[in-house]
Design an enzyme around this catalytic site. Structure first.
Site, PDB file in Angstrom:
ATOM      1  N   MET A  44       0.824  -1.134  -0.109  1.00 47.45           N
ATOM      2  CA  MET A  44      -0.064  -0.158   0.005  1.00 47.45           C
ATOM      3  C   MET A  44       0.741   0.895  -0.058  1.00 47.45           C
ATOM      4  O   MET A  44       2.105   1.260   0.117  1.00 47.45           O
ATOM      5  CB  MET A  44      -0.955   0.103   1.227  1.00 47.45           C
ATOM      6  CG  MET A  44      -1.674  -1.241   1.324  1.00 47.45           C
ATOM      7  SD  MET A  44      -3.056  -1.162   0.172  1.00 47.45           S
ATOM      8  CE  MET A  44      -4.336  -0.716   0.993  1.00 47.45           C
ATOM      9  N   CYS A  45       0.104   2.516  -0.294  1.00 50.28           N
ATOM     10  CA  CYS A  45       0.973   3.624  -0.286  1.00 50.28           C
ATOM     11  C   CYS A  45       0.581   4.743   0.546  1.00 50.28           C
ATOM     12  O   CYS A  45      -0.486   4.284   1.446  1.00 50.28           O
ATOM     13  CB  CYS A  45       0.797   4.063  -1.718  1.00 50.28           C
ATOM     14  SG  CYS A  45       0.947   2.879  -2.895  1.00 50.28           S
ATOM     15  N   GLN A  46       0.904   5.820   0.489  1.00 52.96           N
ATOM     16  CA  GLN A  46       0.346   6.820   1.339  1.00 52.96           C
ATOM     17  C   GLN A  46       0.239   8.000   0.716  1.00 52.96           C
ATOM     18  O   GLN A  46       0.907   8.213  -0.324  1.00 52.96           O
ATOM     19  CB  GLN A  46       1.384   7.155   2.527  1.00 52.96           C
ATOM     20  CG  GLN A  46       1.253   6.122   3.711  1.00 52.96           C
ATOM     21  CD  GLN A  46       1.615   6.514   4.936  1.00 52.96           C
ATOM     22  OE1 GLN A  46       1.394   7.726   5.548  1.00 52.96           O
ATOM     23  NE2 GLN A  46       1.542   5.457   6.049  1.00 52.96           N
TER      24      GLN A  46
ATOM     25  N   ILE B 298       3.844   8.470  -1.467  1.00 54.62           N
ATOM     26  CA  ILE B 298       4.895   7.420  -1.505  1.00 54.62           C
ATOM     27  C   ILE B 298       4.261   6.405  -1.473  1.00 54.62           C
ATOM     28  O   ILE B 298       3.541   5.788  -1.448  1.00 54.62           O
ATOM     29  CB  ILE B 298       5.626   7.583  -0.016  1.00 54.62           C
ATOM     30  CG1 ILE B 298       4.677   7.590   0.979  1.00 54.62           C
ATOM     31  CG2 ILE B 298       6.540   9.004  -0.078  1.00 54.62           C
ATOM     32  CD1 ILE B 298       5.382   7.700   2.479  1.00 54.62           C
TER      33      ILE B 298
ATOM     34  N   ASN C 119      -4.065   5.323  -3.265  1.00 51.03           N
ATOM     35  CA  ASN C 119      -3.647   4.359  -2.364  1.00 51.03           C
ATOM     36  C   ASN C 119      -4.619   3.418  -2.288  1.00 51.03           C
ATOM     37  O   ASN C 119      -5.799   3.509  -2.188  1.00 51.03           O
ATOM     38  CB  ASN C 119      -3.552   5.241  -1.062  1.00 51.03           C
ATOM     39  CG  ASN C 119      -3.798   4.054   0.356  1.00 51.03           C
ATOM     40  OD1 ASN C 119      -4.727   4.495   0.912  1.00 51.03           O
ATOM     41  ND2 ASN C 119      -2.710   3.128   0.517  1.00 51.03           N
TER      42      ASN C 119
END
Lengths: 255, 255
Positions: free
Chosen positions: B1-3, B78, B108
């Site tokens: 996963m991302c932010q 990110i 995300n």
């Protein structure tokens, strides 16, 4: 008017040396201080930096000079505004997507009464004749070839007709790349050279900097540089013919 | 996963403080080290920085932390790769042009079996589910509204249906902006706050940094921050409801 710088190589190469001399023209050795930009292909992706500040005053240009980003296709531009105000959206190079690839474009010159019908597929964000020309080129390529990218010889042939049509409106020196090749069209001023084995030392004309390329290359490296005015004092630059469209692949100018 | 990190303000504001904390999660306080990116609107133009390196190791992220670029709409991301390899073309945010405006998008989450029919108007360059979703949204907006951007309430209504449709395929936290507004959709994790008069001191949770916003603002400034996980320890963050699409304009969440 503006100045153009392009690089096309067979292996990812940094453009620090050439960009250092080129950026000096962005307000120091020349008066192109109305913004600048540079785009680096990296695989299918693009790193795109634009700034409405003069290149000599830009922290981002400083970073580019110090941080060796390696790429096989680079297009850079320093701007002296003729059409369109000094604003970020008017800084070259411009980037759009066509056929699932990013296309990067920069222009030097001035087009008069160039107001082609744009059907909306690609529409300018800023107010320059240059971005209008770029949108027109991509629109016409899609109209001609549909949703499939054609072989390079067909692309070149249609692009050649398009740039000649646009050049009837004025000066149209331009660089265009989709990452695997670099097209360069000359109306008035454009020079090129290929750096290859045996590599030698090159001296910038805009700053007291030299580099011995034999120390930073392998014998197989080949790097084509295309620029509005020669960047070095001791290398052999070839002038484009007016009306010439050249295609560079893997650091070679194709016949 | 991302932010995700978004900022929407009524006056151009730099994001140095929030980005400093956020970037620490790109490989230091958290494991999102598969690339990062940030896009700043500046007038109609966009400054777009992407890097496949971890944000904590990136010279470009260092520049962003030191160089206060002012903008009213910013989207940052990110990445921890779930779909698509670690490559520049897979770094968010993504940028496309629609209706003569740049659109910026970051996502995300993870979409399963999401393979919408893309007619070619917008086609992914990379291999992520996220870019596919972005291309689908823009394609559907153009199909629905043609060549004219609609009023914001109509845009919001159609976008709301689109994001809910996409979210049936999985987690779809996303940020989307065309420069004048910022849309934020939450499937699972998204928080927001508005910084406004009287401003106070904020303390980052990811690094030992505080800033007294009363020293760097005017009483009229209003800044909305939207983020996957709260960035500060002493401010009141509000969690989005799952399925909620919020629209931010001039630093305000519209009802």
């Amino acid at each position: 008017m503006c100045q153009l710088l392009g690089m096309n190589c067979n292996v990812p190469t940094d453009i620090v040396f050439s960009f250092t001399g080129f950026a000096m023209r962005g307000g120091h050795t020349d008066t192109h201080h109305d913004g600048w930009g540079i785009a680096f292909f990296e695989g299918a992706g693009v790193r795109h930096f634009v700034d409405h500040q003069a290149a000599i005053a830009s922290p981002i240009a400083e970073l580019i000079k110090r941080y060796p980003i390696k790429s096989t296709n680079v297009i850079a531009h320093i701007r002296k505004a003729t059409q369109g105000q000094v604003a970020l959206e008017n800084c070259h190079p411009f980037v759009r997507e066509l056929w699932g690839q990013y296309w990067v474009f920069a222009h030097n010159g001035d087009l008069k009464e160039f107001n082609p019908l744009l059907n909306g597929a690609f529409r300018p964000v800023g107010t320059t004749d240059s971005e209008r020309a770029f949108c027109y080129i991509l629109q016409q390529l899609r109209a001609r070839f549909g949703e499939q990218r054609p072989p390079l010889d067909q692309l070149r042939s249609v692009l050649s007709a398009l740039v000649h049509e646009i050049a009837t409106h004025g000066t149209f020196n331009m660089l265009l790349s989709s990452g695997g090749e670099l097209f360069a069209h000359c109306s008035t001023n454009l020079f090129w050279l290929v750096r290859q084995h045996p590599f030698d030392t090159a001296k910038l004309s805009d700053e007291d900097v030299s580099v011995d390329f034999s120390q930073v290359t392998t014998p197989n490296d080949r790097v084509a540089i295309i620029v509005t005015q020669p960047l070095t004092t001791n290398e052999q630059w070839t002038a484009f013919q007016p009306g010439e469209l050249k295609l560079f692949i893997d650091g070679c100018a194709t016949p």
